[in-house]
Every structure is written in C-alpha cells, then in structure tokens.
Design a protein around this motif. Structure first.
Motif, PDB file in Angstrom:
ATOM      1  N   SER A  38       5.685   0.002   2.932  1.00 15.43           N
ATOM      2  CA  SER A  38       4.593   0.697   2.081  1.00 15.43           C
ATOM      3  C   SER A  38       5.628   1.407   0.965  1.00 15.43           C
ATOM      4  CB  SER A  38       3.953   1.714   2.753  1.00 15.43           C
ATOM      5  OG  SER A  38       4.837   2.750   3.278  1.00 15.43           O
ATOM      6  N   LYS A  39       4.542   1.889   0.130  1.00 15.57           N
ATOM      7  CA  LYS A  39       5.357   2.843  -1.089  1.00 15.57           C
ATOM      8  C   LYS A  39       5.239   4.227  -0.585  1.00 15.57           C
ATOM      9  CE  LYS A  39       5.270   3.760  -6.031  1.00 15.57           C
ATOM     10  NZ  LYS A  39       4.903   3.465  -7.343  1.00 15.57           N
ATOM     11  N   PRO A  40       6.028   5.071  -0.172  1.00 18.82           N
ATOM     12  CA  PRO A  40       5.593   6.493   0.133  1.00 18.82           C
ATOM     13  C   PRO A  40       5.699   7.172  -0.868  1.00 18.82           C
ATOM     14  CG  PRO A  40       8.091   5.637   1.152  1.00 18.82           C
ATOM     15  CD  PRO A  40       7.431   4.630   0.253  1.00 18.82           C
ATOM     16  N   LEU A  41       4.612   8.276  -0.795  1.00 17.83           N
ATOM     17  CA  LEU A  41       4.235   9.113  -1.942  1.00 17.83           C
ATOM     18  C   LEU A  41       3.902  10.358  -1.486  1.00 17.83           C
ATOM     19  CD1 LEU A  41       1.354   7.031  -3.909  1.00 17.83           C
ATOM     20  CD2 LEU A  41       3.908   7.225  -4.619  1.00 17.83           C
ATOM     21  N   GLU A  42       4.963  11.126  -1.811  1.00 18.07           N
ATOM     22  CA  GLU A  42       4.596  12.557  -1.367  1.00 18.07           C
ATOM     23  C   GLU A  42       3.492  13.280  -2.307  1.00 18.07           C
ATOM     24  OE1 GLU A  42       7.149  16.885  -0.767  1.00 18.07           O
ATOM     25  OE2 GLU A  42       8.162  15.355  -1.633  1.00 18.07           O
ATOM     26  N   ILE A  43       2.567  13.968  -1.772  1.00 16.78           N
ATOM     27  CA  ILE A  43       1.493  14.798  -2.012  1.00 16.78           C
ATOM     28  C   ILE A  43       1.149  16.183  -1.384  1.00 16.78           C
ATOM     29  CG2 ILE A  43       0.029  12.469  -2.424  1.00 16.78           C
ATOM     30  CD1 ILE A  43      -1.667  13.330   0.076  1.00 16.78           C
ATOM     31  N   PRO A  44       0.500  16.972  -2.162  1.00 16.66           N
ATOM     32  CA  PRO A  44       0.226  18.331  -1.389  1.00 16.66           C
ATOM     33  C   PRO A  44      -0.759  18.201  -0.451  1.00 16.66           C
ATOM     34  CG  PRO A  44      -0.602  18.170  -3.528  1.00 16.66           C
ATOM     35  CD  PRO A  44       0.045  17.048  -3.467  1.00 16.66           C
ATOM     36  N   GLU A  45      -0.601  18.816   0.734  1.00 18.95           N
ATOM     37  CA  GLU A  45      -1.797  18.729   1.768  1.00 18.95           C
ATOM     38  C   GLU A  45      -3.086  19.046   1.500  1.00 18.95           C
ATOM     39  OE1 GLU A  45      -1.710  19.454   6.525  1.00 18.95           O
ATOM     40  OE2 GLU A  45      -0.790  21.049   5.261  1.00 18.95           O
ATOM     41  N   GLY A  95       0.883  -1.118  -0.139  1.00 19.16           N
ATOM     42  CA  GLY A  95      -0.039   0.001   0.147  1.00 19.16           C
ATOM     43  C   GLY A  95       0.853   1.147  -0.047  1.00 19.16           C
ATOM     44  N   ALA A  96       0.198   2.234  -0.226  1.00 19.74           N
ATOM     45  CA  ALA A  96       0.801   3.749  -0.242  1.00 19.74           C
ATOM     46  C   ALA A  96       0.629   4.330   1.201  1.00 19.74           C
ATOM     47  CB  ALA A  96       0.506   4.573  -1.214  1.00 19.74           C
ATOM     48  N   SER A  97       1.802   4.867   1.524  1.00 21.24           N
ATOM     49  CA  SER A  97       1.821   5.974   2.628  1.00 21.24           C
ATOM     50  C   SER A  97       1.941   7.476   1.886  1.00 21.24           C
ATOM     51  CB  SER A  97       2.982   5.511   3.728  1.00 21.24           C
ATOM     52  OG  SER A  97       4.091   5.532   2.945  1.00 21.24           O
ATOM     53  N   LEU A  98       1.104   8.150   2.621  1.00 26.38           N
ATOM     54  CA  LEU A  98       1.024   9.452   1.873  1.00 26.38           C
ATOM     55  C   LEU A  98       1.941  10.562   2.760  1.00 26.38           C
ATOM     56  CD1 LEU A  98      -2.771   9.776   1.134  1.00 26.38           C
ATOM     57  CD2 LEU A  98      -1.096   8.867  -0.284  1.00 26.38           C
ATOM     58  N   CYS A  99       2.850  11.147   2.148  1.00 28.65           N
ATOM     59  CA  CYS A  99       3.684  11.993   3.054  1.00 28.65           C
ATOM     60  C   CYS A  99       3.565  13.578   2.601  1.00 28.65           C
ATOM     61  CB  CYS A  99       5.086  11.671   2.545  1.00 28.65           C
ATOM     62  SG  CYS A  99       5.415   9.871   2.959  1.00 28.65           S
ATOM     63  N   MET A 100       3.305  14.579   3.566  1.00 24.05           N
ATOM     64  CA  MET A 100       3.415  15.670   3.565  1.00 24.05           C
ATOM     65  C   MET A 100       4.306  16.288   4.595  1.00 24.05           C
ATOM     66  SD  MET A 100      -0.544  15.716   3.567  1.00 24.05           S
ATOM     67  CE  MET A 100      -0.211  13.695   4.062  1.00 24.05           C
ATOM     68  N   TYR A 101       5.127  17.604   3.910  1.00 22.63           N
ATOM     69  CA  TYR A 101       6.221  17.854   4.989  1.00 22.63           C
ATOM     70  C   TYR A 101       6.171  19.492   5.240  1.00 22.63           C
ATOM     71  CZ  TYR A 101       8.378  13.777   3.242  1.00 22.63           C
ATOM     72  OH  TYR A 101       8.495  12.334   3.194  1.00 22.63           O
ATOM     73  N   GLY A 102       6.449  19.850   6.452  1.00 27.82           N
ATOM     74  CA  GLY A 102       6.109  21.289   6.819  1.00 27.82           C
ATOM     75  C   GLY A 102       7.650  22.026   6.310  1.00 27.82           C
ATOM     76  N   THR A 103       7.816  23.174   6.830  1.00 31.05           N
ATOM     77  CA  THR A 103       8.725  24.025   6.453  1.00 31.05           C
ATOM     78  C   THR A 103      10.074  23.868   6.928  1.00 31.05           C
ATOM     79  OG1 THR A 103       8.188  25.770   7.971  1.00 31.05           O
ATOM     80  CG2 THR A 103       6.979  25.966   5.780  1.00 31.05           C
ATOM     81  N   ARG A 104      10.024  23.299   8.098  1.00 32.51           N
ATOM     82  CA  ARG A 104      11.276  22.928   8.834  1.00 32.51           C
ATOM     83  C   ARG A 104      12.069  21.672   8.269  1.00 32.51           C
ATOM     84  NH1 ARG A 104       8.142  24.008  13.920  1.00 32.51           N
ATOM     85  NH2 ARG A 104       7.456  26.244  13.872  1.00 32.51           N
ATOM     86  N   ILE A 105      11.240  20.983   7.432  1.00 30.76           N
ATOM     87  CA  ILE A 105      11.790  19.674   6.895  1.00 30.76           C
ATOM     88  C   ILE A 105      12.806  19.982   5.876  1.00 30.76           C
ATOM     89  CG2 ILE A 105      11.205  17.470   6.240  1.00 30.76           C
ATOM     90  CD1 ILE A 105      10.219  17.388   8.658  1.00 30.76           C
ATOM     91  N   ALA A 106      14.133  19.284   6.009  1.00 30.47           N
ATOM     92  CA  ALA A 106      15.311  19.438   5.111  1.00 30.47           C
ATOM     93  C   ALA A 106      15.047  18.191   4.186  1.00 30.47           C
ATOM     94  CB  ALA A 106      16.438  19.394   6.018  1.00 30.47           C
ATOM     95  N   PRO A 107      15.937  18.013   3.179  1.00 27.77           N
ATOM     96  CA  PRO A 107      15.857  16.683   2.287  1.00 27.77           C
ATOM     97  C   PRO A 107      16.170  15.625   3.148  1.00 27.77           C
ATOM     98  CG  PRO A 107      16.800  18.831   1.115  1.00 27.77           C
ATOM     99  CD  PRO A 107      16.455  19.289   2.614  1.00 27.77           C
ATOM    100  N   GLU A 108      17.144  15.826   3.693  1.00 25.79           N
ATOM    101  CA  GLU A 108      17.878  14.619   4.597  1.00 25.79           C
ATOM    102  C   GLU A 108      16.903  14.117   5.559  1.00 25.79           C
ATOM    103  OE1 GLU A 108      19.885  18.296   6.557  1.00 25.79           O
ATOM    104  OE2 GLU A 108      19.194  17.475   4.729  1.00 25.79           O
ATOM    105  N   ASP A 109      15.786  14.871   6.165  1.00 27.14           N
ATOM    106  CA  ASP A 109      14.899  14.605   7.006  1.00 27.14           C
ATOM    107  C   ASP A 109      13.654  13.674   6.088  1.00 27.14           C
ATOM    108  OD1 ASP A 109      15.670  15.867   9.140  1.00 27.14           O
ATOM    109  OD2 ASP A 109      14.935  17.836   8.206  1.00 27.14           O
TER     110      ASP A 109
END
Length: 276
Positions: A152-159, A126-140
C-alpha cells in the motif's frame, strides 16, 4: 521479523494474503490465531508454512509485531488475555478505528500503533492510514511503514481524522462499487449491454481515473472540465448528477460519523477501565 495476526476474518486475511503476495513476509514469519480455528487452517492451506497458534497469547509470545484484527467489542476480553504476555519492545497494531490508541496504552505495556487498511491491498494498492502512540520511536515507524509499503501507500494521519480518512480509503471501495453496480444495472436494463462487458468497462475506467488523480496530476474538477465539453453529452449528465446528488455526501459523512461515535462510546465504556 515475526509478525502475528489476532483475528483472521475479512481484514486480517486481506493483510496476510497481501503480505504473502507481495513477498514482504514468508509464511514461516507469520503467526496467526482466531476464535474460529477453521479460518486459520484455511489460511495455512493457502500459505503452507504459516504458523497456526492455538491461542492469542501464543501469537503474542512468538511475534515482534502483532496486528489486532478483531471487532471493537472483543477488545476488552482480548486485552485481558494478552496483557501479561506483551513485552515493552513489542509493537501492537490495532486496525479497528473506534478503539483509541489511549485505550490500548492504558491497558498494555507495549508500543501501540493503529493502522486502517483497505481491501485494495489485495492488489498491492490503496492507502494504509497510520497513527502512532507515545511509545513509538522513529525506527518503529520506519519498520512498520516499510512493511506496509509493500502492499500500500502508508499515510500518517492524526487519529482525530481517522473516520473521514477511512470513509475514502477503507469504505470508499464499497461506496464506489455501489455506484458502479447501480450504473451497470441501469445500462443492462435500458440498452441490453452485457453485464460482464459493462462491469469490465467500468472497472477499467475506474483504474484509469485513479491513475489520472494519483499519477497524472489531475484534480477531480480538472477531469470534469477536460471531459465535459460545454453543451455536450457529459456536461448534460453531470448537471443531472449535481441536482440528484445534492446533499447526499453530507448525509453519507453524517451517517458514518454517527456510527463511529456510537462505537467509540461503547469502546470507552468497555476498555477504559482496563489497566496494566
């Protein structure tokens, strides 16, 4: 890496069980707390070595990443409890869709992400939907997605797409299971086939269909055209489904979005006035 879980109910326990099954985390890396202590104790029984914390603050103190797995209306009290314990280099991951990243960034000084998991992670799928705040760096992002990638399959989406995306990835298993249950029940009543056999056939069909759509290069319309010979049995049944289900999925989306908007307004009123 030490990973905390505040809330070990339905989805919190799914995540912990999945991470353990996959080997992504060992029990001694996990710190967990819950309003009902018995739930954490049961997890510790399943995963000997898991660290049972007596408070949410203790979970935060011991963790590099903290998954927040509580209901939306519990967030305000939780924020008040942990806001003096979080550190700027910690990552807090909310799994609750109506609680917005902006809510948590206003209230907490740490890094904020949001992930919508699925019960399918119990089978490492399944997919895990990922969204990130302004303090999250690429390494995070890399650290979080590597962890989630084990189950899972991580998928970045807009909030802004969290609700409709969750309809498929998170609510979808319940929707599809409802459809299959109704189909199986009718098959048992009309033909006398055993419920267990029909359910097994349906499950294997669903598994194979998912693979065709994700690995086999098929689009849903392609599958319909490939299976439904013009004038054949499948084509006849598809015509019935098109007629009977006309408008149903628009109503489904309207229903999930209306409930989401209702919860979002409640969260705005409860959490937005909580500051760091």
């Amino acid at each position: 890496m030490k990973v905390g879980f505040i809330g070990t109910g339905s989805m919190g326990s799914v995540l912990i069980d999945a991470f353990m099954t996959s080997g992504a985390l060992m029990p001694n890396q996990v710190f967990a707390s819950n309003r009902t202590a018995e739930k954490v104790a049961l997890l510790a029984q399943r995963h000997p070595g898991l660290n049972v914390c007596s408070s949410n603050a203790e979970t935060v103190k011991n963790s590099d990443i903290v998954f927040i797995c509580v209901k939306p209306l519990q967030y305000k009290a939780l924020v008040e409890e942990i806001k003096d314990e979080v550190k700027q280099d910690q990552m807090l991951v909310s799994i609750t869709s109506p609680v917005q990243i902006r809510h948590l960034e206003q209230a907490l000084a740490c890094k904020i992400a949001k992930v919508i998991p699925s019960i399918t992670h119990l089978t490492l799928s399944g997919a895990s939907l990922c969204m990130y705040g302004t303090r999250i760096a690429p390494e995070d992002r890399l650290v979080l997605e590597q962890l989630l990638g084990a189950i899972s399959k991580p998928l970045e989406i807009p909030e802004s797409h969290v609700r409709i995306s969750s309809d498929f990835s998170s609510c979808g298993p319940a929707f599809i299971s409802f459809f299959l249950d109704q189909w199986v029940e009718a098959a048992v009543e009309v033909t006398g086939i055993g419920r267990e056999q029909a359910t097994s056939l349906a499950g294997e069909m669903l598994l194979g269909t998912g693979k065709l759509l994700t690995e086999g290069g098929f689009h849903p319309l392609d599958l319909q055209e490939r299976v439904a010979v013009p004038g054949g049995i499948t084509a006849e049944a598809l015509a019935l489904l098109r007629q009977s289900l006309n408008g149903v999925f628009h109503q489904l989306i309207a229903t999930t979005h209306a409930k989401y908007e209702e919860d979002l307004k409640k969260c705005d009123g409860l959490i937005s006035d909580t500051k760091t």
